[in-house]
Design an enzyme around this catalytic site. Structure first.
Site, PDB file in Angstrom:
ATOM      1  N   ASN A 163      34.591  50.866  48.640  1.00 17.68           N
ATOM      2  CA  ASN A 163      35.652  51.920  48.049  1.00 17.68           C
ATOM      3  C   ASN A 163      35.689  52.087  46.557  1.00 17.68           C
ATOM      4  OD1 ASN A 163      36.757  49.334  48.176  1.00 17.68           O
ATOM      5  ND2 ASN A 163      38.920  50.290  47.483  1.00 17.68           N
ATOM      6  N   GLY A 239      36.907  42.885  51.590  1.00 18.21           N
ATOM      7  CA  GLY A 239      36.788  43.980  52.657  1.00 18.21           C
ATOM      8  C   GLY A 239      37.775  43.922  53.630  1.00 18.21           C
ATOM      9  N   THR A 243      36.987  41.611  59.326  1.00 21.84           N
ATOM     10  CA  THR A 243      35.721  41.350  58.977  1.00 21.84           C
ATOM     11  C   THR A 243      36.143  39.776  58.169  1.00 21.84           C
ATOM     12  OG1 THR A 243      34.784  43.496  58.258  1.00 21.84           O
ATOM     13  CG2 THR A 243      33.499  41.624  57.608  1.00 21.84           C
ATOM     14  N   GLU A 261      39.469  38.649  49.945  1.00 22.76           N
ATOM     15  CA  GLU A 261      40.328  39.714  49.598  1.00 22.76           C
ATOM     16  C   GLU A 261      40.622  40.906  50.368  1.00 22.76           C
ATOM     17  OE1 GLU A 261      42.165  39.815  46.799  1.00 22.76           O
ATOM     18  OE2 GLU A 261      41.425  37.798  46.107  1.00 22.76           O
ATOM     19  N   CYS A 295      42.580  49.500  48.062  1.00 20.85           N
ATOM     20  CA  CYS A 295      43.486  48.654  48.723  1.00 20.85           C
ATOM     21  C   CYS A 295      44.741  48.401  48.211  1.00 20.85           C
ATOM     22  CB  CYS A 295      42.724  47.211  48.832  1.00 20.85           C
ATOM     23  SG  CYS A 295      42.360  46.661  46.995  1.00 20.85           S
ATOM     24  N   GLU A 474      41.880  36.223  42.709  1.00 22.97           N
ATOM     25  CA  GLU A 474      40.636  36.500  41.634  1.00 22.97           C
ATOM     26  C   GLU A 474      41.252  36.687  40.409  1.00 22.97           C
ATOM     27  OE1 GLU A 474      38.886  39.819  43.917  1.00 22.97           O
ATOM     28  OE2 GLU A 474      37.246  38.355  44.394  1.00 22.97           O
TER      29      GLU A 474
HETATM   30  P1  NAD Z   1      34.194  46.000  55.701  1.00 20.71           P
HETATM   31  O1  NAD Z   1      34.983  44.627  56.164  1.00 20.71           O
HETATM   32  O2  NAD Z   1      33.792  46.909  56.958  1.00 20.71           O
HETATM   33  O3  NAD Z   1      33.008  45.454  54.796  1.00 20.71           O
HETATM   34  C1  NAD Z   1      33.201  44.875  53.628  1.00 20.71           C
HETATM   35  C2  NAD Z   1      31.713  44.331  53.525  1.00 20.71           C
HETATM   36  O4  NAD Z   1      31.367  43.256  54.332  1.00 20.71           O
HETATM   37  C3  NAD Z   1      30.434  45.370  53.583  1.00 20.71           C
HETATM   38  O5  NAD Z   1      29.501  44.898  52.385  1.00 20.71           O
HETATM   39  C4  NAD Z   1      29.948  45.005  54.951  1.00 20.71           C
HETATM   40  O6  NAD Z   1      28.559  45.268  54.933  1.00 20.71           O
HETATM   41  C5  NAD Z   1      30.301  43.597  55.050  1.00 20.71           C
HETATM   42  N1  NAD Z   1      30.407  43.166  56.235  1.00 20.71           N
HETATM   43  C6  NAD Z   1      30.684  43.630  57.449  1.00 20.71           C
HETATM   44  N2  NAD Z   1      30.452  42.984  58.582  1.00 20.71           N
HETATM   45  C7  NAD Z   1      30.382  41.757  58.053  1.00 20.71           C
HETATM   46  C8  NAD Z   1      30.124  40.544  58.859  1.00 20.71           C
HETATM   47  N3  NAD Z   1      30.243  40.272  59.951  1.00 20.71           N
HETATM   48  N4  NAD Z   1      29.788  39.434  58.109  1.00 20.71           N
HETATM   49  C9  NAD Z   1      29.616  39.745  56.695  1.00 20.71           C
HETATM   50  N5  NAD Z   1      30.056  40.638  55.922  1.00 20.71           N
HETATM   51  C10 NAD Z   1      30.011  41.861  56.847  1.00 20.71           C
HETATM   52  O7  NAD Z   1      35.309  46.669  54.741  1.00 20.71           O
HETATM   53  P2  NAD Z   1      34.985  48.058  53.981  1.00 20.71           P
HETATM   54  O8  NAD Z   1      35.087  49.104  55.136  1.00 20.71           O
HETATM   55  O9  NAD Z   1      33.752  48.232  53.413  1.00 20.71           O
HETATM   56  O10 NAD Z   1      36.149  48.179  52.883  1.00 20.71           O
HETATM   57  C11 NAD Z   1      37.467  48.599  53.421  1.00 20.71           C
HETATM   58  C12 NAD Z   1      38.483  47.488  53.408  1.00 20.71           C
HETATM   59  O11 NAD Z   1      38.150  46.576  52.180  1.00 20.71           O
HETATM   60  C13 NAD Z   1      39.941  48.003  53.413  1.00 20.71           C
HETATM   61  O12 NAD Z   1      40.419  47.204  54.554  1.00 20.71           O
HETATM   62  C14 NAD Z   1      40.378  47.567  52.136  1.00 20.71           C
HETATM   63  O13 NAD Z   1      41.684  47.410  52.264  1.00 20.71           O
HETATM   64  C15 NAD Z   1      39.723  46.271  51.693  1.00 20.71           C
HETATM   65  N6  NAD Z   1      39.731  46.039  50.365  1.00 20.71           N
HETATM   66  C16 NAD Z   1      40.399  45.118  49.965  1.00 20.71           C
HETATM   67  C17 NAD Z   1      40.360  44.738  48.504  1.00 20.71           C
HETATM   68  C18 NAD Z   1      41.294  43.754  47.803  1.00 20.71           C
HETATM   69  O14 NAD Z   1      41.110  43.426  46.795  1.00 20.71           O
HETATM   70  N7  NAD Z   1      42.007  43.299  48.741  1.00 20.71           N
HETATM   71  C19 NAD Z   1      39.580  45.720  47.737  1.00 20.71           C
HETATM   72  C20 NAD Z   1      38.959  46.827  48.195  1.00 20.71           C
HETATM   73  C21 NAD Z   1      38.907  46.952  49.611  1.00 20.71           C
END
Ligand code: NAD
Length: 493
Positions: A163, A239, A243, A261, A295, A474
């Site tokens: 994002n 993420g 995940t 996070e 997020c 963080e």
């Molecule tokens: P995601 O969990 O699908 O992916 C995040 C990262 O993890 C990517 O690089 C992905 O390739 C990797 N990943 C996926 N499966 C994995 C696994 N099994 N093992 C290790 N790595 C893996 O998330 P997304 O769709 O990229 O991002 C959106 C999400 O992120 C939303 O839920 C959002 O709220 C969250 N987010 C949280 C914050 C925060 O600071 N709390 C900030 C930004 C986004």
């Protein structure tokens, strides 16, 4: 317009993205690549390495052999190299912003003015913070002294989402590197371009080989190989909550240090005594910036009943006026949704909201475009009312341009509604009553509360969520402490 943007920038589309390992730009060992789609046009415009555990192993070996040199380098020297990287980000702001906008779908102006400058600040902040990082000592009367050592951990893994690609990538790697660790990083496979351009910046800045390694590819292949790697003892992940749970499941038996996070479903609480005009404007920004794909975006707006109708009319009017369109056009306020998959997910939540009895006040469907964006993924900013706070629409993270409005009567009631989800990342409170602002802030279950503002960030403050929004913090010293090993030494006189 598009041609002008490319002419102004060094960024070349249709590029084959490469991994960055031991200072070299390399194709993945498999030589397989994934299509990288421009969400504004729906077209494949570049290719991302489909790396696997062999590339992770190569990156780990490079990081491991760079560790001694980097960790023993005086902090001031590490700082100088990081400051050079920050300077190059600043100089290449336009190129990086264009790449981010094309890769992610966000408006170009937003990438130029917000995201890329923030990536520069992340590096600059930790490059200077490390020069002031100190640890404690505890004297025991006049017979002994304890002092605490905080030393680099070794090779750490950083996994980031799509994002805010370069912003969140640098938010992790900057403290990790400043603290003297070597890094194997995995950006999102959905938005790999700016991390690739960043690897070229690291080369140009003279970052020693192997200190930062970037392995591109799928989460279940590259991300999980990083998490499962027995020598990578620390993982910083941003993420989705699902995940995060999978990462915790794999990492826990190996006793890894984890920073998670995760997702959010943030309440935006509007009291009747708010500064009305400012509140409406800020609520629109909190709901729809970056297509609602932050997020921290407020997605459940609770409005005190006495001003509910007035707020609704003003809010909906401003939301309906947001221009959805080509991310490269200056007047666009809401760009493209990051991918077809996510576009379908967001639309499915709008359908769910209708099934749950929600009434669409504005938006509620895909936005059809003409010209070069005819096959892009656009959704009208959507406002829904008439739902209870416990329905799925109000409990699950949608992560798109969709918000709900609900009235409330008392402070107790709104706190109960605000705290009702499994998430606890951020909350926004609008009131001119200072006592109420403090009281509500203390009772909201979230890691971050903004009063009369949204996303006003000081990089020294702790950042993170409670409940299913994450573990750890963080930012500032919290990040430098996370990326160091703590040892207490007790010396008897
Ligand atoms: P995601 O969990 O699908 O992916 C995040 C990262 O993890 C990517 O690089 C992905 O390739 C990797 N990943 C996926 N499966 C994995 C696994 N099994 N093992 C290790 N790595 C893996 O998330 P997304 O769709 O990229 O991002 C959106 C999400 O992120 C939303 O839920 C959002 O709220 C969250 N987010 C949280 C914050 C925060 O600071 N709390 C900030 C930004 C986004």
């Amino acid at each position: 317009m598009l041609r002008n943007c490319f002419a102004l920038s060094r960024f070349e589309p249709m590029e084959k993205i490469l991994n960055f390992i031991n200072g070299d730009l390399l194709a993945p060992i498999s030589n397989q690549f994934l299509d990288n789609v421009n969400p504004a046009t729906g077209e494949v415009y570049s290719h991302c390495p489909d790396s696997d555990e062999r590339d992770v192993e190569l990156a780990y070996a490079a990081a491991e052999s760079a560790f001694l040199g980097w960790s023993e380098m005086p902090a001031t020297d590490r700082s100088k190299i990081l400051l050079k990287i920050a300077k190059l980000i600043e100089e290449r702001n336009d190129e990086l912003a264009l790449a981010e906008s094309i890769d992610q779908g966000k408006p170009l102006w937003l990438a130029k003015l917000g995201e890329i400058p923030r990536a520069q600040s992340n590096i600059h902040f930790f490059a200077t913070a490390i020069e002031h990082f100190a640890s404690e000592s505890h004297a025991m009367g006049n017979h002994a002294i304890n002092y605490t050592l905080r030393t680099p951990i070794g090779v750490v893994g950083c996994i980031s989402p799509w994002n805010l690609p370069l912003y969140l990538f640098t938010w992790k790697i900057a403290p990790a590197l400043a603290a003297g660790n070597c890094v194997v990083a995995k950006p999102s496979e959905i938005t790999p371009m700016t991390a690739y351009l960043f690897s070229k910046i690291c080369k140009d800045a003279g970052l020693p080989k192997g200190v930062l390694n970037i392995v591109h590819g799928m989460g279940p292949k590259v991300g999980s190989a990083l998490v499962a790697h027995e020598k990578i003892t620390t993982i910083s992940f941003t993420g989705g909550t699902k995940t995060g749970a999978e990462i915790a499941r794999i990492a826990a038996p190996m006793f890894k240090k984890l920073s998670l996070e995760l997702g959010g479903k943030n309440p935006n609480i509007v009291f009747a005594d708010c500064d009305f005009e400012k509140t409406v404007k800020e609520s629109v920004r909190a709901s729809f910036t970056n297509q609602g794909e932050i997020c921290l975006c407020g997605s459940r707006i609770y409005v005190e009943r006495s001003i509910y109708e007035r707020f609704k009319i003003a809010f909906v009017e401003q939301v309906a006026a947001l221009s959805v369109g080509d991310p490269l056009t200056d007047t666009t306020k809401v760009g493209a949704i990051v991918s077809k998959l996510h576009f379908d997910k967001v639309l499915s939540y709008i359908e769910l909201a209708k099934e749950e009895g929600g009434h669409i006040l504005t938006g509620g469907k895909a936005k059809l475009m003409d010209g070069r964006c005819a096959n892009g993924f656009f959704i009208e900013p959507t406002v829904i009312e008439g739902l209870g706070h416990l329905c799925r629409t109000n409990q699950e993270e949608i992560f798109g341009p969709v918000v709900t409005l609900q009235p409330f009567d008392t402070e107790e009631e709104v706190l109960e509604m605000a705290n009702s989800t499994p998430y606890g990342l951020a909350c926004t409170v609008f009131t001119e009553n200072l006592t109420k602002a403090h009281r509500v802030s203390s009772k909201v279950k979230s890691g971050i509360v903004w009063v009369n503002c949204w996303l006003l960030r000081d990089l020294r403050t702790p950042f993170g969520g409670v409940k299913q929004s994450g573990v750890g913090r963080e930012g500032g010293w919290e990040a430098l402490r996370f990326f160091t090993e703590t040892k207490n030494v007790c010396v008897k006189y």
